[in-house]
Design a protein around this motif. Sequence first.
Motif, PDB file in Angstrom:
ATOM      1  N   GLU A 160       0.858  -1.185   0.000  1.00 41.53           N
ATOM      2  CA  GLU A 160       0.000   0.000   0.000  1.00 41.53           C
ATOM      3  C   GLU A 160       0.893   1.232   0.000  1.00 41.53           C
ATOM      4  OE1 GLU A 160      -2.404  -0.368   3.481  1.00 41.53           O
ATOM      5  OE2 GLU A 160      -3.580  -2.007   2.655  1.00 41.53           O
ATOM      6  N   ILE A 161       0.635   2.146  -0.914  1.00 39.22           N
ATOM      7  CA  ILE A 161       1.405   3.370  -1.025  1.00 39.22           C
ATOM      8  C   ILE A 161       0.459   4.543  -0.853  1.00 39.22           C
ATOM      9  CG2 ILE A 161       2.871   4.777  -2.517  1.00 39.22           C
ATOM     10  CD1 ILE A 161       2.597   1.368  -3.703  1.00 39.22           C
ATOM     11  N   VAL A 162       0.737   5.392   0.125  1.00 41.80           N
ATOM     12  CA  VAL A 162      -0.051   6.605   0.330  1.00 41.80           C
ATOM     13  C   VAL A 162       0.867   7.775   0.014  1.00 41.80           C
ATOM     14  CG1 VAL A 162      -1.476   7.932   1.912  1.00 41.80           C
ATOM     15  CG2 VAL A 162      -1.332   5.461   2.164  1.00 41.80           C
ATOM     16  N   LYS A 163       0.519   8.537  -1.016  1.00 47.27           N
ATOM     17  CA  LYS A 163       1.335   9.673  -1.427  1.00 47.27           C
ATOM     18  C   LYS A 163       0.805  10.943  -0.787  1.00 47.27           C
ATOM     19  CE  LYS A 163       1.414   7.703  -5.860  1.00 47.27           C
ATOM     20  NZ  LYS A 163       1.159   7.947  -7.255  1.00 47.27           N
ATOM     21  N   GLY A 164       1.712  11.798  -0.365  1.00 46.29           N
ATOM     22  CA  GLY A 164       1.337  13.056   0.248  1.00 46.29           C
ATOM     23  C   GLY A 164       1.588  13.025   1.742  1.00 46.29           C
ATOM     24  N   ALA A 165       1.503  14.182   2.349  1.00 47.71           N
ATOM     25  CA  ALA A 165       1.817  14.335   3.772  1.00 47.71           C
ATOM     26  C   ALA A 165       0.923  13.452   4.633  1.00 47.71           C
ATOM     27  CB  ALA A 165       1.674  15.793   4.175  1.00 47.71           C
ATOM     28  N   GLN A 166       1.540  12.621   5.431  1.00 45.98           N
ATOM     29  CA  GLN A 166       0.826  11.725   6.338  1.00 45.98           C
ATOM     30  C   GLN A 166       1.337  11.873   7.767  1.00 45.98           C
ATOM     31  OE1 GLN A 166      -1.805   9.718   5.345  1.00 45.98           O
ATOM     32  NE2 GLN A 166      -1.552  10.913   3.492  1.00 45.98           N
ATOM     33  N   SER A 167       1.993  12.990   8.064  1.00 42.71           N
ATOM     34  CA  SER A 167       2.601  13.197   9.385  1.00 42.71           C
ATOM     35  C   SER A 167       1.571  13.191  10.501  1.00 42.71           C
ATOM     36  CB  SER A 167       3.369  14.514   9.409  1.00 42.71           C
ATOM     37  OG  SER A 167       4.415  14.466   8.478  1.00 42.71           O
ATOM     38  N   GLY A 168       0.371  13.659  10.229  1.00 46.58           N
ATOM     39  CA  GLY A 168      -0.661  13.687  11.258  1.00 46.58           C
ATOM     40  C   GLY A 168      -1.025  12.301  11.754  1.00 46.58           C
ATOM     41  N   LEU A 169      -0.939  11.299  10.876  1.00 47.20           N
ATOM     42  CA  LEU A 169      -1.270   9.924  11.256  1.00 47.20           C
ATOM     43  C   LEU A 169      -0.051   9.097  11.634  1.00 47.20           C
ATOM     44  CD1 LEU A 169      -3.904   8.969   8.541  1.00 47.20           C
ATOM     45  CD2 LEU A 169      -4.315   9.360  10.953  1.00 47.20           C
ATOM     46  N   TRP A 170       1.063   9.305  10.922  1.00 43.92           N
ATOM     47  CA  TRP A 170       2.195   8.401  11.037  1.00 43.92           C
ATOM     48  C   TRP A 170       3.456   9.036  11.608  1.00 43.92           C
ATOM     49  CZ3 TRP A 170       1.290   3.422  10.659  1.00 43.92           C
ATOM     50  CH2 TRP A 170       0.178   2.993   9.956  1.00 43.92           C
ATOM     51  N   GLY A 171       3.455  10.334  11.886  1.00 40.36           N
ATOM     52  CA  GLY A 171       4.639  10.968  12.471  1.00 40.36           C
ATOM     53  C   GLY A 171       5.495  11.682  11.447  1.00 40.36           C
ATOM     54  N   SER A 172       6.579  12.268  11.919  1.00 43.46           N
ATOM     55  CA  SER A 172       7.391  13.161  11.102  1.00 43.46           C
ATOM     56  C   SER A 172       8.139  12.467   9.973  1.00 43.46           C
ATOM     57  CB  SER A 172       8.395  13.904  11.986  1.00 43.46           C
ATOM     58  OG  SER A 172       9.265  12.988  12.616  1.00 43.46           O
ATOM     59  N   ASP A 173       8.276  11.145  10.010  1.00 42.92           N
ATOM     60  CA  ASP A 173       8.960  10.434   8.919  1.00 42.92           C
ATOM     61  C   ASP A 173       8.077  10.269   7.692  1.00 42.92           C
ATOM     62  OD1 ASP A 173      11.254  10.151  10.413  1.00 42.92           O
ATOM     63  OD2 ASP A 173      10.700   8.172  11.174  1.00 42.92           O
ATOM     64  N   ALA A 174       6.807  10.646   7.784  1.00 43.97           N
ATOM     65  CA  ALA A 174       5.854  10.425   6.690  1.00 43.97           C
ATOM     66  C   ALA A 174       5.490  11.718   5.963  1.00 43.97           C
ATOM     67  CB  ALA A 174       4.598   9.751   7.229  1.00 43.97           C
ATOM     68  N   VAL A 175       6.441  12.629   5.819  1.00 46.10           N
ATOM     69  CA  VAL A 175       6.173  13.913   5.160  1.00 46.10           C
ATOM     70  C   VAL A 175       5.804  13.711   3.690  1.00 46.10           C
ATOM     71  CG1 VAL A 175       7.192  16.123   4.508  1.00 46.10           C
ATOM     72  CG2 VAL A 175       7.625  15.180   6.767  1.00 46.10           C
ATOM     73  N   ALA A 176       6.508  12.826   2.992  1.00 47.63           N
ATOM     74  CA  ALA A 176       6.230  12.591   1.570  1.00 47.63           C
ATOM     75  C   ALA A 176       5.192  11.500   1.358  1.00 47.63           C
ATOM     76  CB  ALA A 176       7.517  12.225   0.830  1.00 47.63           C
ATOM     77  N   GLY A 177       5.081  10.568   2.297  1.00 41.29           N
ATOM     78  CA  GLY A 177       4.129   9.488   2.148  1.00 41.29           C
ATOM     79  C   GLY A 177       4.525   8.270   2.963  1.00 41.29           C
ATOM     80  N   VAL A 178       3.757   7.201   2.771  1.00 41.95           N
ATOM     81  CA  VAL A 178       3.945   5.954   3.527  1.00 41.95           C
ATOM     82  C   VAL A 178       3.877   4.779   2.559  1.00 41.95           C
ATOM     83  CG1 VAL A 178       3.011   4.481   5.360  1.00 41.95           C
ATOM     84  CG2 VAL A 178       2.833   6.962   5.562  1.00 41.95           C
TER      85      VAL A 178
END
Length: 176
Positions: free
Chosen positions: A113-131
Motif C-alpha cells: 500500500e502506497i499513500v502519497k502526500g503528507a501523512q505526518s498527522g497519522l504516522w509521524g514526522s517520517d511520513a512527510v512525503a508518504g507511507v
Amino acid sequence: SDTDDAGDLGVITVTADRIGTFLGNTTANVSVITADEIRERGYRTLGEALKRVSGFSMASNGGPGQAGSLYLRGMKRGNVLILLDGVPLKDPNDTDFSYALEQIRLENVKQIEIVKGAQSGLWGSDAVAGVVNIITKSAANGGNVSLRAGAGSYATGTGGIDISAAGKSGNFIVTA
C-alpha cells in the motif's frame, strides 16, 4: 489493473487512515500493488515494484542486495515512512535513512500500500512525503514447503525454500 486506478472498490487499505477502509472510501492518494500484480509483472525486488508507481524513484548504493534510498515526489530520503505489516523499518540509529529494501522477498508479500502526500498527522514526522506499507501473507492452515529456482544470463541464478505452518496457536513463514 493499474495501481493508480481506484476503480477496484474491493481492495481494503489500512495505511491511509490506520483502520481498514475500502479503497474507494478514502480521500488519500493511495496505490495498491497486489501479489497477483507482483507475480504477473515479474517484479523481483521491492524497488522494481515501487519504481513503476508514479512519483517514486530509487537510488541503489551498490550492486544487487545493497541498501537503497527511496524518493517520493522529489522529497529526500527520510521523508518516506516504510512499514512492514504496520511496523516501521527505520533503524533509529541510522541518520542516513537508508533501508535494506532489496532484502525484502516479494514471494511472501500480500500487497503493498502506497499513500502519497503528507501523512505526518497519522504516522509521524517520517511520513512527510508518504507511507509505504508492505503487508505479508499469512500461512495457510497445516504445513507447506515450497522450493523455487531460476537461471539467468551471465551465469546468474537464484533459488530458495519457503516453509510455513499455521494452526490454533499461531502461524509462521520462513523464507531462505
